[in-house]
Scaffold this motif. Structure first.
Motif, PDB file in Angstrom:
ATOM      1  N   ARG A   1     -20.013 -11.351  45.298  1.00  0.00           N
ATOM      2  CA  ARG A   1     -20.276 -12.305  46.380  1.00  0.00           C
ATOM      3  C   ARG A   1     -20.123 -11.653  47.745  1.00  0.00           C
ATOM      4  O   ARG A   1     -20.867 -11.963  48.685  1.00  0.00           O
TER       5      ARG A   1
ATOM      6  N   ARG B   1     -23.066 -10.018  49.326  1.00  0.00           N
ATOM      7  CA  ARG B   1     -24.084 -10.942  49.832  1.00  0.00           C
ATOM      8  C   ARG B   1     -25.419 -10.854  49.081  1.00  0.00           C
ATOM      9  O   ARG B   1     -26.442 -10.427  49.661  1.00  0.00           O
TER      10      ARG B   1
ATOM     11  N   LYS C   1     -27.601 -12.999  48.464  1.00  0.00           N
ATOM     12  CA  LYS C   1     -28.673 -13.703  49.166  1.00  0.00           C
ATOM     13  C   LYS C   1     -29.257 -12.863  50.300  1.00  0.00           C
ATOM     14  O   LYS C   1     -30.433 -12.998  50.643  1.00  0.00           O
ATOM     15  N   GLN C   2     -28.436 -11.992  50.858  1.00  0.00           N
ATOM     16  CA  GLN C   2     -28.901 -11.143  51.949  1.00  0.00           C
ATOM     17  C   GLN C   2     -29.808 -10.013  51.463  1.00  0.00           C
ATOM     18  O   GLN C   2     -30.459  -9.347  52.281  1.00  0.00           O
TER      19      GLN C   2
ATOM     20  N   VAL D   1     -32.465 -10.271  50.155  1.00  0.00           N
ATOM     21  CA  VAL D   1     -33.843 -10.626  50.488  1.00  0.00           C
ATOM     22  C   VAL D   1     -34.318  -9.813  51.699  1.00  0.00           C
ATOM     23  O   VAL D   1     -35.477  -9.410  51.778  1.00  0.00           O
TER      24      VAL D   1
ATOM     25  N   GLU E   1     -28.268 -19.434  59.280  1.00  0.00           N
ATOM     26  CA  GLU E   1     -28.422 -18.588  58.100  1.00  0.00           C
ATOM     27  C   GLU E   1     -29.913 -18.401  57.839  1.00  0.00           C
ATOM     28  O   GLU E   1     -30.537 -19.222  57.172  1.00  0.00           O
TER      29      GLU E   1
ATOM     30  N   GLU F   1     -31.705 -16.580  55.881  1.00  0.00           N
ATOM     31  CA  GLU F   1     -32.169 -16.561  54.504  1.00  0.00           C
ATOM     32  C   GLU F   1     -32.258 -17.962  53.912  1.00  0.00           C
ATOM     33  O   GLU F   1     -33.139 -18.256  53.089  1.00  0.00           O
ATOM     34  N   ASP F   2     -31.357 -18.868  54.342  1.00  0.00           N
ATOM     35  CA  ASP F   2     -31.419 -20.248  53.863  1.00  0.00           C
ATOM     36  C   ASP F   2     -32.647 -20.957  54.405  1.00  0.00           C
ATOM     37  O   ASP F   2     -33.311 -21.723  53.694  1.00  0.00           O
TER      38      ASP F   2
ATOM     39  N   LEU G   1     -35.732 -19.510  52.495  1.00  0.00           N
ATOM     40  CA  LEU G   1     -35.801 -19.802  51.068  1.00  0.00           C
ATOM     41  C   LEU G   1     -35.838 -21.295  50.744  1.00  0.00           C
ATOM     42  O   LEU G   1     -36.342 -21.684  49.698  1.00  0.00           O
ATOM     43  N   ARG G   2     -35.325 -22.131  51.639  1.00  0.00           N
ATOM     44  CA  ARG G   2     -35.191 -23.551  51.314  1.00  0.00           C
ATOM     45  C   ARG G   2     -36.246 -24.455  51.931  1.00  0.00           C
ATOM     46  O   ARG G   2     -36.449 -25.571  51.470  1.00  0.00           O
TER      47      ARG G   2
END
Length: 348
Positions: free
Chosen positions: A64, A67, A69-70, A72, A319, A321-322, A325-326
């Motif tokens: 975790r 990161r 998610k980072q 990406v 954020e 990336e959020d 992606l969202r």
């Protein structure tokens, strides 16, 4: 009556535990002692939740901290090869996969060292307090040790397995990011430049790994596109942490929201202009395809900037990336852009 009132006033003016004390003096003393301990050692306020470290929890916490998610962001290593149409051979894909892995390892080293340095400050943040190092799931020495190992192994492996400029870029990235962790993140404007340059290095290293010449407009578009997202992130943080930002990112108190808004608006404008010039740069001819897909991709690019600007303007782009992606609309626009640019590269 006067003595009673004086005693009551003294009780109200005393320590906080006295206000909620019920029952005997021993309970009052225990509450007061607990409060003094929490004030003297804020990290102990959640001690039981951070005290126990298990092997499984440690591994999960380390993952975790890097990161995922980072990661990406690291797909930017394929940007230059994709723009040049060099993604259709096994050797090129293999070298890009290796470059992606090495850059991800170096970025993970920076995250580990950064979280180890900022553990105490992160505990005061409403969100960052959940990071594994701040929460005690990953001990600070372990984070430092693994970060150091990855920081050394990344450039060494790159020196043996990739072209000479790749380890040079990785070493420069590590040096710049570690300097950022130690000092540069406290310097106005320089902090924005350093984070933006990290994105630019990701885009450059893929082209360097395959020996692809990099267009000046490609570099300008990437650089200012990254600055747009970085400034929007800082703007969102400043809006959301108004009045208490100094406890976690002291530099936010130096910036004004008006200045950060100006930066992301300026960066967005330059990125759009540079992309249009890049799309129009010398790609007409007999092999251009049935439709000018490269030029048409300008529409999707501009729509993507405008859509992301909605979140930046609301102060909810903290954020990136959020957001990417969202948000379904942004994802669809991104897919449309990829399709058009892919058709342009394939000369359809």
């Amino acid at each position: 009556m006067t003595e009673t009132a004086h005693a009551a006033t003294k009780g109200v003016a005393g320590t906080a535990p006295a206000e909620g004390a019920v029952g005997t003096g021993s309970a009052e003393g225990a509450a007061e002692t607990t409060l003094h301990e929490q004030r003297a050692h804020p990290s102990r306020a959640h001690g039981p939740a951070r005290a126990r470290v298990t092997p499984g929890g440690l591994l999960t916490g380390l993952l975790r901290t890097t990161r995922p998610k980072q990661w990406v962001k690291n797909t930017l290593v394929i940007a230059a090869p994709a723009a040049a149409g060099r993604l259709f051979s096994v050797p090129a894909l293999g070298r890009l996969a290796l470059t992606f892995a090495l850059f991800t390892a170096c970025a993970a080293a920076v995250y580990l060292i950064n979280d180890a340095r900022d553990a105490e400050a992160d505990r005061a943040h409403p969100v960052k307090c959940r990071r594994p190092v701040a929460a005690g799931q990953v001990p600070v020495p372990v984070a430092y040790a693994l970060g150091g190992v990855l920081a050394v192994l990344g450039p060494l492996l790159a020196a043996r397995l990739t072209p000479p400029l790749v380890p040079v870029l990785l070493t420069a990235y590590l040096g710049m990011q570690l300097a950022y962790c130690v000092a540069l993140k406290h310097v106005l404007v320089v902090d924005l430049v350093v984070v933006t340059t990290g994105f630019l290095m990701r885009a450059m290293i893929g082209g360097v790994a395959l020996g692809i010449p990099l267009s000046r407009w490609f570099l300008i578009t990437t650089g200012f596109g990254a600055l747009f997202m970085v400034a929007a992130k800082r703007y969102s943080e400043a809006v959301q942490m108004a009045g208490k930002a100094g406890a976690t990112r002291a530099l936010l108190t130096e910036y004004t929201t008006g200045y950060l808004r100006f930066v992301w608006q300026l960066a967005a404008s330059v990125a759009v202009l540079a992309y249009c010039l890049w799309a129009l740069e010398g790609h007409d001819g007999p092999a251009a395809g049935l439709l000018p897909w490269r030029q048409l991709s300008m529409v999707a690019f501009i729509l993507a900037i405008l859509r992301y600007a909605v979140f930046a303007d609301r102060g909810t782009a903290g954020e990136p990336e959020d957001v990417v992606l969202r948000d379904r609309a942004l994802a669809l626009i991104g897919l449309a852009w990829l399709a058009m640019y892919g058709l342009a590269v394939a000369h359809w």
